[in-house]
Design a protein around this motif. Structure first.
Motif, PDB file in Angstrom:
ATOM      1  N   ASP A   1       0.679  -1.242   0.018  1.00  0.00           N
ATOM      2  CA  ASP A   1      -0.182   0.018  -0.013  1.00  0.00           C
ATOM      3  C   ASP A   1       0.796   1.081   0.102  1.00  0.00           C
TER       4      ASP A   1
ATOM      5  N   ASN B   1       7.306   6.837 -14.778  1.00  0.00           N
ATOM      6  CA  ASN B   1       5.852   6.770 -14.968  1.00  0.00           C
ATOM      7  C   ASN B   1       5.267   8.259 -14.802  1.00  0.00           C
TER       8      ASN B   1
ATOM      9  N   MET C   1       2.041   1.713  -3.420  1.00  0.00           N
ATOM     10  CA  MET C   1       1.132   2.192  -4.460  1.00  0.00           C
ATOM     11  C   MET C   1       0.857   3.751  -4.227  1.00  0.00           C
ATOM     12  N   GLN C   2       0.850   4.344  -3.048  1.00  0.00           N
ATOM     13  CA  GLN C   2       0.814   5.711  -2.905  1.00  0.00           C
ATOM     14  C   GLN C   2       1.994   6.330  -3.801  1.00  0.00           C
TER      15      GLN C   2
ATOM     16  N   ILE D   1       1.562   6.269  -7.832  1.00  0.00           N
ATOM     17  CA  ILE D   1       0.300   7.016  -8.513  1.00  0.00           C
ATOM     18  C   ILE D   1       0.937   7.654  -9.790  1.00  0.00           C
ATOM     19  N   PRO D   2       0.005   7.455 -11.060  1.00  0.00           N
ATOM     20  CA  PRO D   2      -0.964   6.675 -11.102  1.00  0.00           C
ATOM     21  C   PRO D   2      -1.024   5.189 -11.730  1.00  0.00           C
ATOM     22  N   SER D   3      -0.069   4.586 -11.299  1.00  0.00           N
ATOM     23  CA  SER D   3       0.188   3.266 -11.413  1.00  0.00           C
ATOM     24  C   SER D   3      -1.132   2.310 -10.949  1.00  0.00           C
ATOM     25  N   SER D   4      -1.089   1.351 -11.804  1.00  0.00           N
ATOM     26  CA  SER D   4      -2.432   0.414 -11.175  1.00  0.00           C
ATOM     27  C   SER D   4      -1.589  -0.853 -10.307  1.00  0.00           C
ATOM     28  N   PRO D   5      -2.256  -1.478  -9.430  1.00  0.00           N
ATOM     29  CA  PRO D   5      -1.579  -2.471  -8.631  1.00  0.00           C
ATOM     30  C   PRO D   5      -0.949  -3.639  -9.573  1.00  0.00           C
ATOM     31  N   ALA D   6      -1.531  -3.815 -10.716  1.00  0.00           N
ATOM     32  CA  ALA D   6      -1.126  -4.893 -11.570  1.00  0.00           C
ATOM     33  C   ALA D   6       0.546  -4.497 -12.117  1.00  0.00           C
ATOM     34  N   ILE D   7       0.467  -3.197 -12.544  1.00  0.00           N
ATOM     35  CA  ILE D   7       1.831  -2.800 -13.106  1.00  0.00           C
ATOM     36  C   ILE D   7       2.779  -2.857 -11.852  1.00  0.00           C
TER      37      ILE D   7
ATOM     38  N   LYS E   1       3.035  -4.766  -9.108  1.00  0.00           N
ATOM     39  CA  LYS E   1       3.309  -6.130  -8.896  1.00  0.00           C
ATOM     40  C   LYS E   1       4.478  -6.873  -9.676  1.00  0.00           C
TER      41      LYS E   1
END
Length: 64
Positions: free
Chosen positions: A6, A59, A9-10, A13-19, A21
């Protein structure tokens, strides 16, 4: 440095969780980071942090 998914992920941003991972699996494969499943944290080595920072900067440039 220990961090959670988490927290990463912060930062990504703006990446997706899949990217994210995919990046993390790549970094684990090349021994830049490791994962502690028991503690649910990623252990990021200095070179791993540098590489992850570069990925994040790329990114931001791509998504801006």
């Amino acid at each position: 440095m220990e961090t959670t998914f988490d927290d990463l992920m912060q930062l990504m941003i703006p990446s997706s969780p899949a990217i994210l991972k995919k990046y993390l699996f790549y970094l684990i494969d090349y021994d830049f980071i490791s994962h502690s499943g028991q503690k649910q944290v990623y252990l990021i080595k200095d070179r791993g942090l540098e590489l992850l920072s570069r990925i994040m900067m790329e990114n931001k440039t791509v998504f801006s």
